[in-house]
Design a protein around this motif. Structure first.
Motif, PDB file in Angstrom:
ATOM      1  N   GLY A  39       0.799  -1.237   0.000  1.00  0.00           N
ATOM      2  CA  GLY A  39       0.000   0.000   0.000  1.00  0.00           C
ATOM      3  C   GLY A  39       0.827   1.279   0.000  1.00  0.00           C
ATOM      4  N   PHE A  40       2.152   1.154  -0.082  1.00  0.00           N
ATOM      5  CA  PHE A  40       2.985   2.362  -0.103  1.00  0.00           C
ATOM      6  C   PHE A  40       2.914   3.034  -1.478  1.00  0.00           C
ATOM      7  CE2 PHE A  40       5.358  -0.257   3.097  1.00  0.00           C
ATOM      8  CZ  PHE A  40       5.256   0.610   4.163  1.00  0.00           C
ATOM      9  N   LEU A  41       3.271   4.323  -1.524  1.00  0.00           N
ATOM     10  CA  LEU A  41       3.488   4.986  -2.815  1.00  0.00           C
ATOM     11  C   LEU A  41       4.737   4.396  -3.454  1.00  0.00           C
ATOM     12  CD1 LEU A  41       2.989   8.792  -1.955  1.00  0.00           C
ATOM     13  CD2 LEU A  41       1.379   7.271  -3.139  1.00  0.00           C
ATOM     14  N   VAL A  42       4.813   4.493  -4.786  1.00  0.00           N
ATOM     15  CA  VAL A  42       5.993   3.959  -5.479  1.00  0.00           C
ATOM     16  C   VAL A  42       6.380   4.860  -6.650  1.00  0.00           C
ATOM     17  CG1 VAL A  42       4.510   2.386  -6.838  1.00  0.00           C
ATOM     18  CG2 VAL A  42       6.945   1.922  -6.702  1.00  0.00           C
ATOM     19  N   ILE A  43       7.681   5.056  -6.827  1.00  0.00           N
ATOM     20  CA  ILE A  43       8.200   5.637  -8.078  1.00  0.00           C
ATOM     21  C   ILE A  43       8.645   4.439  -8.908  1.00  0.00           C
ATOM     22  CG2 ILE A  43       9.861   7.187  -9.175  1.00  0.00           C
ATOM     23  CD1 ILE A  43      10.412   8.447  -6.439  1.00  0.00           C
ATOM     24  N   GLU A  44       8.075   4.300 -10.075  1.00  0.00           N
ATOM     25  CA  GLU A  44       8.460   3.162 -10.908  1.00  0.00           C
ATOM     26  C   GLU A  44       9.891   3.359 -11.429  1.00  0.00           C
ATOM     27  OE1 GLU A  44       5.223   0.594 -11.978  1.00  0.00           O
ATOM     28  OE2 GLU A  44       5.071   2.091 -13.576  1.00  0.00           O
ATOM     29  N   ASP A  45      10.584   2.257 -11.681  1.00  0.00           N
ATOM     30  CA  ASP A  45      11.994   2.348 -12.092  1.00  0.00           C
ATOM     31  C   ASP A  45      12.181   3.333 -13.258  1.00  0.00           C
ATOM     32  OD1 ASP A  45      12.511   0.545 -10.145  1.00  0.00           O
ATOM     33  OD2 ASP A  45      13.279  -1.045 -11.472  1.00  0.00           O
ATOM     34  N   GLY A  46      11.248   3.292 -14.235  1.00  0.00           N
ATOM     35  CA  GLY A  46      11.379   4.167 -15.405  1.00  0.00           C
ATOM     36  C   GLY A  46      11.232   5.648 -15.068  1.00  0.00           C
ATOM     37  N   ASP A  47      10.648   5.961 -13.937  1.00  0.00           N
ATOM     38  CA  ASP A  47      10.474   7.364 -13.541  1.00  0.00           C
ATOM     39  C   ASP A  47      11.589   7.848 -12.614  1.00  0.00           C
ATOM     40  OD1 ASP A  47       8.095   7.830 -14.968  1.00  0.00           O
ATOM     41  OD2 ASP A  47       6.921   6.824 -13.402  1.00  0.00           O
ATOM     42  N   LEU A  48      12.503   6.932 -12.240  1.00  0.00           N
ATOM     43  CA  LEU A  48      13.643   7.343 -11.413  1.00  0.00           C
ATOM     44  C   LEU A  48      14.669   8.036 -12.312  1.00  0.00           C
ATOM     45  CD1 LEU A  48      14.212   4.148  -9.224  1.00  0.00           C
ATOM     46  CD2 LEU A  48      13.509   6.404  -8.386  1.00  0.00           C
TER      47      LEU A  48
END
Ligand SMILES: O=C(O)CCC(=O)C(=O)O
Length: 328
Positions: free
Chosen positions: A194-203
Motif C-alpha cells: 500500500g505504499f506509494l511507489v516511483i516506478e523504475d522508469g520514472d527514477l
C-alpha cells in the motif's frame, strides 16, 4: 556536542544523504528497545488471555520474538505490529521514544542541518521488518510524495535510526544519491503493502546506482525529503527494527500551535492545510527564541493523541494515480 563538520554538511547537501555510524552509544538505544519489548509483551499477554496465541516465545530476545510469533500465526504478528504502529504508523509514544526524538546527541546533528529552531515533524514511524515477510519492503519513493506540495522546497530531514545493526541482508535502506535537486518525481499509489511507489522508469537513475545504507546500532542515516530511497527484503533471521524520525526548521509550514477539532468540522480543519503533513501533530523540540514553546513529554502525548482521535484530517493529497498495468 556531535555537531556536523562543514565537510559532512556539504556531503549531505550534495549527495542528499549522510550516514553516521556513531550518533548514539549503542546503550543509549537500549531503553527504547526495552520499552518496545515491554509493549510487545503486554500485547502478547492480551492475545494469550484471548486464547489466540499459544506459544509466546518468552525467552526469545527483542530481535527474534516478534518474528517467531509472526511465523507461527500471521494474524498475531500483525496484531502486535498494529498495536506498536498505531492507526497512522507512528503510534507508539512512550517516554523512551520521546527521549530519543529529543536526544541532545541527535538534535546536535539535526541543528547542523535545519538550524537551531527545530520542529519535530509529525511523521515518525516504527518499522519492524520481519524476516521473509514482504510487508516491510518499502518501494522507491521520496518522502515529499506523501507531503503537501507547499513543502517541496523546504528541508524535512529524515533520521533513520536502526535498533539493530542494519545491513543488506536484513533489508537496510537503498538511497539514490544526487537526485534530490530534481524536484518530486511521479509517484503511483498501490505499491508494495500500500505504499506509494516511483516506478523504475520514472527514477532519474538506474536503481543499480543506489547506495546500500548499511549502518550499525548507534548510527543513523540522514536524508532530505526529496532523496529517492527504498528498502529491500529481510533475508536474515532477526527483525530489522528501526525508527524514522523527521525534523524541520520552524520556518517551514507546521501545525505546532494548532489543535484539531474533534467535531471534524470541515472549516476547523482548514488551517491544518498549512502543515507539511496535516494528519499528524508537529511539536517543537528545540528553540532558543521561544524555549517556552518546546513540548514536554505530556504535551507531546496530548498532541499525538488529539490528532489521532480525529481520524480523517482532510487535506489535499497529491493526486497520484494507481500503478499502471504493464503488459508482459
Ligand atoms: O525503514 C524502511 O524500510 C523504509 C523507511 C522509509 O522509507 C522512510 O523512512 O521513509
Amino acid at each position: 556536542m556531535g555537531r556536523l563538520t562543514r565537510e559532512q554538511i556539504q556531503f549531505f547537501h550534495t549527495e542528499g544523504y549522510l550516514i553516521l555510524d556513531d550518533v548514539f552509544a549503542p546503550d543509549d538505544l537500549q531503553p527504547l528497545r526495552h520499552e518496545m519489548a515491554q509493549r510487545i509483551d503486554r500485547k502478547v499477554r492480551d492475545l494469550v488471555a484471548a486464547g489466540q496465541l499459544h506459544d509466546d516465545y518468552p525467552d526469545e530476545p527483542f530481535e527474534r520474538r516478534l518474528a517467531c510469533i509472526y511465523h507461527d500465526a500471521r494474524d498475531n504478528g500483525e496484531a502486535i505490529i498494529r498495536d506498536l504502529e498505531g492507526p497512522a504508523g507512528g503510534g507508539h509514544h512512550g517516554i523512551e521514544m520521546f527521549k530519543i526524538i529529543t536526544h541532545p546527541k541527535l538534535l546536535a546533528v539535526v541543528e547542523s542541518l535545519v538550524g537551531p529552531e527545530i520542529v519535530g515533524s509529525s511523521v515518525y514511524r516504527i518499522r519492524p521488518k520481519i524476516p521473509g515477510i514482504g510487508r516491510g519492503v518499502v518501494p522507491w519513493h521520496q518522502d515529499s510524495g506523501y507531503f503537501m506540495q507547499l513543502c517541496d522546497n523546504q528541508l524535512i530531514l529524515t533520521c533513520w535510526i536502526p535498533l539493530v545493526d542494519a545491513n543488506a541482508q536484513n533489508g537496510c535502506m537503498q538511497i539514490l544519491p544526487r537526485a534530490h535537486r530534481q524536484g518530486v518525481f511521479t509517484h503511483h499509489t498501490g505499491g508494495n503493502a500500500g505504499f506509494l511507489v516511483i516506478e523504475d522508469g520514472d527514477l532519474p537513475d538506474s536503481p543499480q546506482q543506489a547506495v546500500t545504507a548499511e549502518v550499525p546500532l548507534g548510527g543513523a542515516v540522514f536524508m532530505t525529503n526529496l532523496t529517492p530511497h527504498c528498502s529491500t527484503p529481510n533475508h536474515s533471521d532477526i527483525v530489522r527494527w528501526s525508527v524514522d524520525l523527521r525534523y524541520q526548521g520552524a520556518e517551514a509550514p507546521n501545525n505546532v500551535g494548532l489543535w484539531p477539532d474533534a467535531e471534524e468540522d470541515e472549516e476547523a480543519l482548514e488551517p491544518f492545510q498549512v502543515a507539511c503533513y496535516p494528519p499528524e501533530a508537529d511539536f517543537m523540540v528545540q528553540s532558543r527564541l521561544h524555549p517556552d514553546r518546546v513540548a514536554d513529554y505530556a504535551t507531546f502525548v496530548q498532541r499525538r493523541e488529539a490528532f489521532e482521535q480525529v481520524k480523517a484530517i482532510a487535506y489535499p493529497k497529491r493526486g497520484w494515480t494507481p500503478v499502471p498495468v504493464h503488459a508482459d
